[in-house]
Write an enzyme that holds these catalytic residues in place. Sequence first.
Site, PDB file in Angstrom:
ATOM      1  N   HIS A  54      18.241 -23.456   0.467  1.00 14.57           N
ATOM      2  CA  HIS A  54      17.426 -23.942   1.628  1.00 14.57           C
ATOM      3  C   HIS A  54      18.308 -24.793   2.207  1.00 14.57           C
ATOM      4  CE1 HIS A  54      14.367 -26.348   3.694  1.00 14.57           C
ATOM      5  NE2 HIS A  54      13.441 -25.370   3.554  1.00 14.57           N
TER       6      HIS A  54
ATOM      7  N   ASP B 227      16.425 -27.569  -7.530  1.00 10.34           N
ATOM      8  CA  ASP B 227      15.293 -27.544  -6.475  1.00 10.34           C
ATOM      9  C   ASP B 227      14.247 -26.713  -6.776  1.00 10.34           C
ATOM     10  OD1 ASP B 227      13.733 -26.685  -4.161  1.00 10.34           O
ATOM     11  OD2 ASP B 227      15.481 -26.457  -2.640  1.00 10.34           O
TER      12      ASP B 227
ATOM     13  N   GLN C 265      10.134 -23.931  -4.838  1.00  8.61           N
ATOM     14  CA  GLN C 265       9.374 -22.566  -5.182  1.00  8.61           C
ATOM     15  C   GLN C 265       8.952 -22.137  -6.633  1.00  8.61           C
ATOM     16  OE1 GLN C 265       8.232 -20.978  -2.847  1.00  8.61           O
ATOM     17  NE2 GLN C 265       9.234 -21.979  -1.006  1.00  8.61           N
TER      18      GLN C 265
ATOM     19  N   LYS D 243       3.576 -27.286  -1.225  1.00 12.04           N
ATOM     20  CA  LYS D 243       3.392 -25.982  -1.725  1.00 12.04           C
ATOM     21  C   LYS D 243       2.838 -25.367  -2.742  1.00 12.04           C
ATOM     22  CE  LYS D 243       7.836 -25.438   0.793  1.00 12.04           C
ATOM     23  NZ  LYS D 243       9.322 -25.099   0.918  1.00 12.04           N
TER      24      LYS D 243
ATOM     25  N   CYS E  58      14.744 -21.289   7.104  1.00 12.43           N
ATOM     26  CA  CYS E  58      15.853 -22.561   6.719  1.00 12.43           C
ATOM     27  C   CYS E  58      16.998 -22.189   5.710  1.00 12.43           C
ATOM     28  CB  CYS E  58      14.966 -23.849   6.132  1.00 12.43           C
ATOM     29  SG  CYS E  58      13.859 -24.507   7.264  1.00 12.43           S
TER      30      CYS E  58
HETATM   31  C1  LIG Z   1      10.277 -25.833   1.207  1.00 13.86           C
HETATM   32  C2  LIG Z   1      11.508 -26.080   0.535  1.00 13.86           C
HETATM   33  C3  LIG Z   1      12.193 -27.030   0.590  1.00 13.86           C
HETATM   34  C4  LIG Z   1      11.835 -28.194   1.552  1.00 13.86           C
HETATM   35  O1  LIG Z   1      10.608 -28.761   1.224  1.00 13.86           O
HETATM   36  P1  LIG Z   1       9.945 -29.666   2.141  1.00 13.86           P
HETATM   37  O2  LIG Z   1       8.517 -29.686   1.534  1.00 13.86           O
HETATM   38  O3  LIG Z   1      10.270 -29.168   3.493  1.00 13.86           O
HETATM   39  O4  LIG Z   1      10.615 -31.147   2.062  1.00 13.86           O
HETATM   40  C5  LIG Z   1      13.409 -27.117  -0.139  1.00 13.86           C
HETATM   41  N1  LIG Z   1      13.830 -25.889  -0.962  1.00 13.86           N
HETATM   42  C6  LIG Z   1      13.226 -24.912  -1.030  1.00 13.86           C
HETATM   43  C7  LIG Z   1      13.562 -23.858  -2.008  1.00 13.86           C
HETATM   44  C8  LIG Z   1      11.982 -24.741  -0.215  1.00 13.86           C
HETATM   45  O5  LIG Z   1      11.286 -23.735  -0.345  1.00 13.86           O
END
Ligand SMILES: *Cc1c(COP(=O)(O)O)cnc(C)c1O
Length: 406
Positions: free
Chosen positions: A121, A199, A202, A225, A364
């Site tokens: 992302h 990260d 997801q 999320k 993104c």
């Molecule tokens: C949504 C997302 C982000 C960013 O998250 P925010 O809630 O917008 O700060 C970063 N990495 C991944 C894989 C995402 O799905």
Amino acid sequence: MFDVQQIRSQFPILNQQVNGKPLVYLDNAATSQKPNSVLEVWNRYYTEINANVHRGIHTLSQLATEEMELSRRKVQKFINAAHDFEVIFTKGTTEGLNLIAYILTQKLKKDDEIIISYLEHHSNIVPWQMLCERTGAKLRVIPIDENGILQLDYLDQYLSEKTKVVSVNQVSNALGIVNPIEEIIAKTRQNSDAYIVIDGAQSAPHFNIDVQKMDCDFFVFSGHKMYAPMGTGILYGKQEVLESLPPFHGGGEMIAVCSFEKTTYAGLPFKFEAGTPNVGGNIALGAAIDFIEKIGHTAVQQHENELLNYAQKQLLEIESLKIYGEKAKRTGVVSFNLEGTGISSDVGMILDKMGIAVRTGHHCTQPIMDFFNIAGTVRASFAVYNTFEEIDLLVEGVRKAQKMLG
Ligand SMILES: *Cc1c(COP(=O)(O)O)cnc(C)c1O
């Protein structure tokens, strides 16, 4: 017994019409909806408790502090952190990644290397580019193959004593691909002493997370999320790593003693939590964790995988529909295009007319789109409250879009 209707009934927002059709919400990888239990906790905080945390001697302040710290312990358990003070409240994944990139500034020098992947992302790309600009370090990117699978032989090539950071996502938001982070972490530990950042934006909504077993240095995710309010998120860091690094923001909450001559910093986790936190949101994040745990991670994941398999099977029956990363191990997301029928946003607009919410565009993740030489994809992403009937409506909608655009 897993009862999707019973789960749906806890989400008031799902019970509405959009453009004259029952809402089919399939944009969960962008943000999930919130169950009553989360809304109630949020509402109760502002109607009955609202007070600033940690400083107050009065009853409401103590109550707010207790509830927020209870929530921190729920997060600790949720990701199996060794200590509650390794759990830092943030406003989301983006803030978490920026915080890490910032506090590592002094640890990097010219020609050091940061390894990320093609599947990241933008928020796991740009903060590292900024860190490179500050320090003269270089970014190296693990490529993918035509199925969207990371080419880990490149990681073997890239890893060296110059590697200072390896930062990858556990699940790709654009394609839903589950990355082999166990292997990435093992290789990194064997061949460098880099900081390992995962990260989990997801993966936290879908998987059982165990940061100790994972042996990462940092794990970040967003509350919104995974059924919690927007503006909530978590940064996990290993105790010795967090203790060895400087603070990010300066301000209230994060000091032990403040004078004009010298300020000393508070201990963990407050060293990284300057200013008034999102108390109501952080407490509601605990309620979101309760919601997930009540259903059970295994049941959540099983339902979402069944939805994914069902959607993929039906979508592939549509002529000239291409799913990206079809052959990879995936979760929660199906990302596709109708070949020869123009741009993803046209499909998205037609689906919206039918009350179906999907995401279109680059998600993104422009490098992935560039790799496949496309401007964007249509992305349907699933949560615990989605149904097979909703997938049928999606497939019907995509067929209709193909007729209209073809
Ligand atoms: C949504 C997302 C982000 C960013 O998250 P925010 O809630 O917008 O700060 C970063 N990495 C991944 C894989 C995402 O799905």
